[in-house]
Design a protein around this motif. Structure first.
Motif, PDB file in Angstrom:
ATOM      1  N   TRP A 172     -19.964  29.294  49.848  1.00 38.52           N
ATOM      2  CA  TRP A 172     -18.794  29.640  50.672  1.00 38.52           C
ATOM      3  C   TRP A 172     -17.752  30.340  49.826  1.00 38.52           C
ATOM      4  O   TRP A 172     -17.256  31.397  50.184  1.00 38.52           O
ATOM      5  N   ASP A 188     -17.155  22.433  62.412  1.00 36.96           N
ATOM      6  CA  ASP A 188     -16.186  21.338  62.488  1.00 36.96           C
ATOM      7  C   ASP A 188     -16.682  20.083  61.783  1.00 36.96           C
ATOM      8  O   ASP A 188     -15.964  19.092  61.710  1.00 36.96           O
ATOM      9  N   ARG A 247     -13.007  32.223  66.368  1.00 41.66           N
ATOM     10  CA  ARG A 247     -14.080  31.249  66.599  1.00 41.66           C
ATOM     11  C   ARG A 247     -15.356  31.960  67.064  1.00 41.66           C
ATOM     12  O   ARG A 247     -16.467  31.606  66.657  1.00 41.66           O
ATOM     13  N   TRP A 260     -17.223  33.485  64.279  1.00 39.41           N
ATOM     14  CA  TRP A 260     -18.013  32.462  63.593  1.00 39.41           C
ATOM     15  C   TRP A 260     -19.280  32.185  64.364  1.00 39.41           C
ATOM     16  O   TRP A 260     -20.380  32.195  63.814  1.00 39.41           O
ATOM     17  N   LEU A 307     -11.366  26.931  54.065  1.00 33.52           N
ATOM     18  CA  LEU A 307     -12.355  26.397  55.005  1.00 33.52           C
ATOM     19  C   LEU A 307     -12.000  24.985  55.459  1.00 33.52           C
ATOM     20  O   LEU A 307     -12.433  24.531  56.519  1.00 33.52           O
ATOM     21  N   ASP A 308     -11.181  24.291  54.677  1.00 33.68           N
ATOM     22  CA  ASP A 308     -10.791  22.932  55.064  1.00 33.68           C
ATOM     23  C   ASP A 308      -9.597  22.919  56.007  1.00 33.68           C
ATOM     24  O   ASP A 308      -9.188  21.860  56.469  1.00 33.68           O
ATOM     25  N   LEU A 339      -8.965  25.400  58.806  1.00 29.24           N
ATOM     26  CA  LEU A 339      -9.117  26.516  59.733  1.00 29.24           C
ATOM     27  C   LEU A 339      -8.134  26.374  60.893  1.00 29.24           C
ATOM     28  O   LEU A 339      -7.928  25.269  61.396  1.00 29.24           O
ATOM     29  N   PHE A 375      -8.530  27.286  63.864  1.00 30.42           N
ATOM     30  CA  PHE A 375      -9.142  27.056  65.192  1.00 30.42           C
ATOM     31  C   PHE A 375      -9.906  25.744  65.135  1.00 30.42           C
ATOM     32  O   PHE A 375     -10.505  25.395  64.133  1.00 30.42           O
ATOM     33  N   GLY A 376      -9.849  24.985  66.241  1.00 25.55           N
ATOM     34  CA  GLY A 376     -10.423  23.622  66.181  1.00 25.55           C
ATOM     35  C   GLY A 376     -11.601  23.438  67.101  1.00 25.55           C
ATOM     36  O   GLY A 376     -12.164  24.380  67.574  1.00 25.55           O
TER      37      GLY A 376
END
Lengths: 324, 324
Positions: free
Chosen positions: A277, A319, B274, B277, B318-319, B321, B323-324
């Motif tokens: 990453w 998530d 999102r 992704w 990345l920890d 973000l 958007f959830g």
């Protein structure tokens, strides 16, 4: 080619089968990009070429083998559809490949499979069958579906068409980077490893063939050490895509081609996943990260080499990443 | 070319400058991959080609402009280093570009900048100077550092060398996909938008030139509507890379080249982030996702078109973000 009810194959696939698969996949599978990182190269003292199969259709190299199997069926067999058992990427890949030809797909899914993967299998249009989470239950239920539907079984990794399809990854890598002297892929059931080994031995006989395997599912390493297939390892690893036991034809190919297996711990895998990453900006699944973990855990094997490294899949839930 | 203390440029850059930059960047900047998605194409009713500048060195297209500026300095200027003010990607890019030539880099960072980005600037070897989070404070501190060190100011987006460097993205895209009829990039200060507009107008006069802008920082949209640069918009958007006011030379180029701006809400940006992704398996920063948000918010503009879409940066934590 004859396939028995256990998915065993009488004749091993060949380089010619891989080339036929490549022609069949043209325009159907993606030619995935190859990424590089100066930072990872410097850390390894090697030149690393990361083949991004997590960006393949269905998010994994598995689409290659599934697509080759689906599109090699004659019309009569095709009409009756395909069936497999899978807890994840192969099921999704086969469902998507079947959809690309307008065929029905039946996927036997063991209880406990990752929910996101099961949902993706359903979203691709396959019919889902649940079974107990054992190899015997999976094969029994798949056999039942074959009997009931007349669909063709496409085993996740022992099927010759699947092995040949997976081998197209190595063909593409060697075409893009002819100077490779080392090829490194993860090994679980051994479809990818066997397909790539056929290509390596066939067109680049001096290529070092390496496979990365979780220490908690090291049946391929043990089998090659023993010179015979050891099938009683109980897998215990975060790499959900590599818990399968290496298949019989797969083992025969790995052994004949001189593939060497490097084992890695789950902790090394999670560290490598985070590093991929940070340096490549790619989120891959744990099974994929075994390759970089192997490079870090066994630096002497890679120093000074030009390495093709296959990132196999990216089907993780953003998530719920297993690295913190 | 003469650069005043405010970073204003007497002469606008040209297509020839972009071509010179492309030659200078060869072997230094990455030729980034272009990704496609059948799902996103179907949703848009268009063919979308995503140019992955978040996989560029430093994690953003900014490396192109910074690298062009650094490597175009004569020896005497180069020896004294470079300075800029930046809360993020340009600072990291300039630090890395300077390091690639072995030059000192000085980066003025406003209080409140994303910590991960500041750490990356330092990790690339630059010296950090803190200042208040206003444009005036940034420019004053940068001017002070220029006086103290003799280093060359490389403004994040008004510098001609930077604009020309950013334009190489469009050159690469058009070389890879000559059939493009539309080009879509985010606009903040306008370095990328201006550089790409120069290329589009210069070599593909029928190419529709579009820029995506957060509704909460819509100074470029307002400026083009008014026909004059409006610099008093107070930005309020999740897109931390697009809060800058469009530069004066940038505005002149956007206007002269007929660039149209499409605005998007933060909610649309986060949904697009999102989606990128889910469908491309790429984690990009909010500023990058404005382009897909614009395609979704303004479907009539894109229907039936062949669109080059620039994903500009991927420097997110990345920890954490958004958007959830």
């Amino acid at each position: 080619m004859s396939v028995s009810s256990e998915g065993r194959i009488a004749n091993l696939p060949t380089l010619a089968d891989v080339r036929t698969a490549a022609a069949r996949l043209a325009g159907r599978a993606r030619v995935t990009p190859i990424l590089r990182s100066e930072v990872l190269d410097a850390a390894a003292g090697a030149r690393l070429h990361f083949k991004c199969e997590h960006l393949q259709h269905s998010g994994a190299f598995k689409f290659r083998g599934a697509c080759n199997a689906v599109w090699s069926l004659d019309e009569a067999h095709a009409a009756r559809g395909v069936v497999t058992h899978s807890s994840g990427n192969h099921g999704q890949a086969l469902a998507l490949a079947a959809a690309s030809r307008g065929l029905p797909a039946h996927v036997v899914v063991p209880e406990g499979a990752v929910r996101a993967k099961v949902e993706a299998i359903e979203a691709a249009g396959a019919r889902i069958y649940r079974c107990a989470p054992t190899q015997a239950a999976r094969e029994a239920e798949a056999a039942r579906v074959v009997d009931a539907t007349g669909a063709t079984l496409v085993h996740p990794y022992t099927d010759s068409r699947v092995i040949a399809g997976q081998g197209t990854v190595a063909l593409e890598l060697l075409q893009a980077v002819p100077s490779l002297d080392t090829l490194l892929v993860p090994v679980g059931g051994g479809g990818l490893a066997a397909g790539c080994a056929l290509v390596g031995r066939g067109i680049a006989p001096n290529l070092a063939l390496l496979a990365a395997e979780p220490a908690g599912a090291d049946d391929a390493a043990r089998s090659l050490r023993a010179g015979r297939r050891i099938a009683d390892v109980v897998p215990e690893t975060v790499c959900d895509g590599l818990r399968a036991t290496v298949g019989a034809p797969n083992f025969d190919i790995l052994k004949a081609c001189g593939v060497a297996v490097l084992t890695v711990t789950d902790a090394q895998v999670l560290a490598a996943m985070r590093l991929l990453w940070r340096e490549l900006r790619q989120v891959v699944e744990p099974s994929s990260a075994t390759v970089l973990a192997a490079i870090q855990a066994h630096p002497e094997v890679f120093a000074g080499r030009e390495v093709g490294v296959v990132l196999t899949g990216g089907n993780v839930d953003l998530d719920a990443l297993p690295f913190g």
